[in-house]
Design a protein around this motif. Structure first.
Motif, PDB file in Angstrom:
ATOM      1  N   ASN A  19      39.460  57.847 117.466  1.00  0.00           N
ATOM      2  CA  ASN A  19      39.444  58.974 116.538  1.00  0.00           C
ATOM      3  C   ASN A  19      40.706  59.808 116.647  1.00  0.00           C
ATOM      4  O   ASN A  19      41.151  60.401 115.676  1.00  0.00           O
ATOM      5  N   ASP A  20      41.289  59.885 117.832  1.00  0.00           N
ATOM      6  CA  ASP A  20      42.478  60.710 118.026  1.00  0.00           C
ATOM      7  C   ASP A  20      43.747  59.877 118.133  1.00  0.00           C
ATOM      8  O   ASP A  20      44.753  60.333 118.644  1.00  0.00           O
ATOM      9  N   SER A  21      43.724  58.638 117.615  1.00  0.00           N
ATOM     10  CA  SER A  21      44.898  57.785 117.734  1.00  0.00           C
ATOM     11  C   SER A  21      46.089  58.365 116.994  1.00  0.00           C
ATOM     12  O   SER A  21      47.224  58.161 117.388  1.00  0.00           O
ATOM     13  N   SER A  22      45.841  59.135 115.905  1.00  0.00           N
ATOM     14  CA  SER A  22      46.955  59.754 115.192  1.00  0.00           C
ATOM     15  C   SER A  22      47.668  60.760 116.081  1.00  0.00           C
ATOM     16  O   SER A  22      48.884  60.911 116.018  1.00  0.00           O
ATOM     17  N   ILE A  23      46.919  61.444 116.941  1.00  0.00           N
ATOM     18  CA  ILE A  23      47.538  62.385 117.878  1.00  0.00           C
ATOM     19  C   ILE A  23      48.403  61.617 118.862  1.00  0.00           C
ATOM     20  O   ILE A  23      49.536  61.989 119.152  1.00  0.00           O
ATOM     21  N   ARG A  24      47.889  60.507 119.396  1.00  0.00           N
ATOM     22  CA  ARG A  24      48.656  59.703 120.339  1.00  0.00           C
ATOM     23  C   ARG A  24      49.947  59.211 119.700  1.00  0.00           C
ATOM     24  O   ARG A  24      50.999  59.232 120.325  1.00  0.00           O
ATOM     25  N   LEU A  25      49.880  58.746 118.447  1.00  0.00           N
ATOM     26  CA  LEU A  25      51.071  58.218 117.789  1.00  0.00           C
ATOM     27  C   LEU A  25      52.061  59.320 117.456  1.00  0.00           C
ATOM     28  O   LEU A  25      53.258  59.165 117.627  1.00  0.00           O
ATOM     29  N   GLU A  26      51.573  60.447 116.971  1.00  0.00           N
ATOM     30  CA  GLU A  26      52.457  61.533 116.566  1.00  0.00           C
ATOM     31  C   GLU A  26      53.237  62.086 117.746  1.00  0.00           C
ATOM     32  O   GLU A  26      54.415  62.390 117.637  1.00  0.00           O
ATOM     33  N   PHE A  27      52.605  62.213 118.889  1.00  0.00           N
ATOM     34  CA  PHE A  27      53.258  62.803 120.047  1.00  0.00           C
ATOM     35  C   PHE A  27      53.644  61.768 121.101  1.00  0.00           C
ATOM     36  O   PHE A  27      54.148  62.118 122.150  1.00  0.00           O
ATOM     37  N   LEU A  28      53.387  60.488 120.829  1.00  0.00           N
ATOM     38  CA  LEU A  28      53.686  59.408 121.767  1.00  0.00           C
ATOM     39  C   LEU A  28      53.104  59.693 123.142  1.00  0.00           C
ATOM     40  O   LEU A  28      53.779  59.637 124.165  1.00  0.00           O
ATOM     41  N   LEU A  29      51.825  60.021 123.149  1.00  0.00           N
ATOM     42  CA  LEU A  29      51.152  60.337 124.403  1.00  0.00           C
ATOM     43  C   LEU A  29      50.808  59.076 125.176  1.00  0.00           C
ATOM     44  O   LEU A  29      50.452  58.065 124.609  1.00  0.00           O
ATOM     45  N   LYS A  30      50.918  59.163 126.477  1.00  0.00           N
ATOM     46  CA  LYS A  30      50.471  58.099 127.360  1.00  0.00           C
ATOM     47  C   LYS A  30      49.169  58.584 127.993  1.00  0.00           C
ATOM     48  O   LYS A  30      49.143  59.628 128.627  1.00  0.00           O
ATOM     49  N   VAL A  31      48.110  57.844 127.796  1.00  0.00           N
ATOM     50  CA  VAL A  31      46.804  58.241 128.288  1.00  0.00           C
ATOM     51  C   VAL A  31      46.512  57.486 129.585  1.00  0.00           C
ATOM     52  O   VAL A  31      46.698  56.277 129.667  1.00  0.00           O
ATOM     53  N   THR A  32      46.068  58.222 130.600  1.00  0.00           N
ATOM     54  CA  THR A  32      45.638  57.632 131.856  1.00  0.00           C
ATOM     55  C   THR A  32      44.238  58.138 132.162  1.00  0.00           C
ATOM     56  O   THR A  32      43.998  59.335 132.144  1.00  0.00           O
ATOM     57  N   ILE A  33      43.335  57.212 132.422  1.00  0.00           N
ATOM     58  CA  ILE A  33      41.970  57.576 132.782  1.00  0.00           C
ATOM     59  C   ILE A  33      41.866  57.531 134.299  1.00  0.00           C
ATOM     60  O   ILE A  33      42.290  56.561 134.928  1.00  0.00           O
ATOM     61  N   ARG A  34      41.330  58.583 134.875  1.00  0.00           N
ATOM     62  CA  ARG A  34      41.127  58.655 136.322  1.00  0.00           C
ATOM     63  C   ARG A  34      39.641  58.894 136.564  1.00  0.00           C
ATOM     64  O   ARG A  34      39.057  59.819 136.000  1.00  0.00           O
ATOM     65  N   ALA A  35      39.030  58.041 137.392  1.00  0.00           N
ATOM     66  CA  ALA A  35      37.593  58.171 137.611  1.00  0.00           C
ATOM     67  C   ALA A  35      37.220  57.670 139.007  1.00  0.00           C
ATOM     68  O   ALA A  35      37.976  56.943 139.645  1.00  0.00           O
TER      69      ALA A  35
END
Length: 83
Positions: A19-35
């Motif tokens: 759902n938020d892929s447009s945010i990732r593309l617009e800002f070139l975010l790198k997502v890391t999941i920590r659990a």
């Protein structure tokens, strides 16, 4: 509001990132999941790898793991005590 206790964490992550892929593309975010180790499951790791999401997951301690890292653990303990 984000559901921090989903029934299916992998599905929730997938929905949130899709759902938020447009945010990732617009800002070139790198997502890391920590659990913690409760989330260290093949479906979650496979999903992360398929979607280019880095992950840091804990592993539950067990005798085999402790034996495999005994030397490194002792070395780390000695270095800690020396400082």
């Amino acid at each position: 509001m984000y559901n921090f206790f989903p029934e299916s964490p992998c599905e929730t992550c997938s929905n949130w990132l899709t759902n938020d892929s447009s945010i990732r593309l617009e800002f070139l975010l790198k997502v890391t999941i920590r659990a913690d180790s409760g989330f260290c499951r093949e479906p979650i790791m496979a999903w992360c790898e398929r979607n280019g999401v880095d992950y840091i997951l804990g592993l539950a301690q067990n005798p085999r793991l402790r034996e495999a890292i005994a030397q490194q653990s002792d070395q780390a303990r000695q270095q800690f005590e020396a400082t």
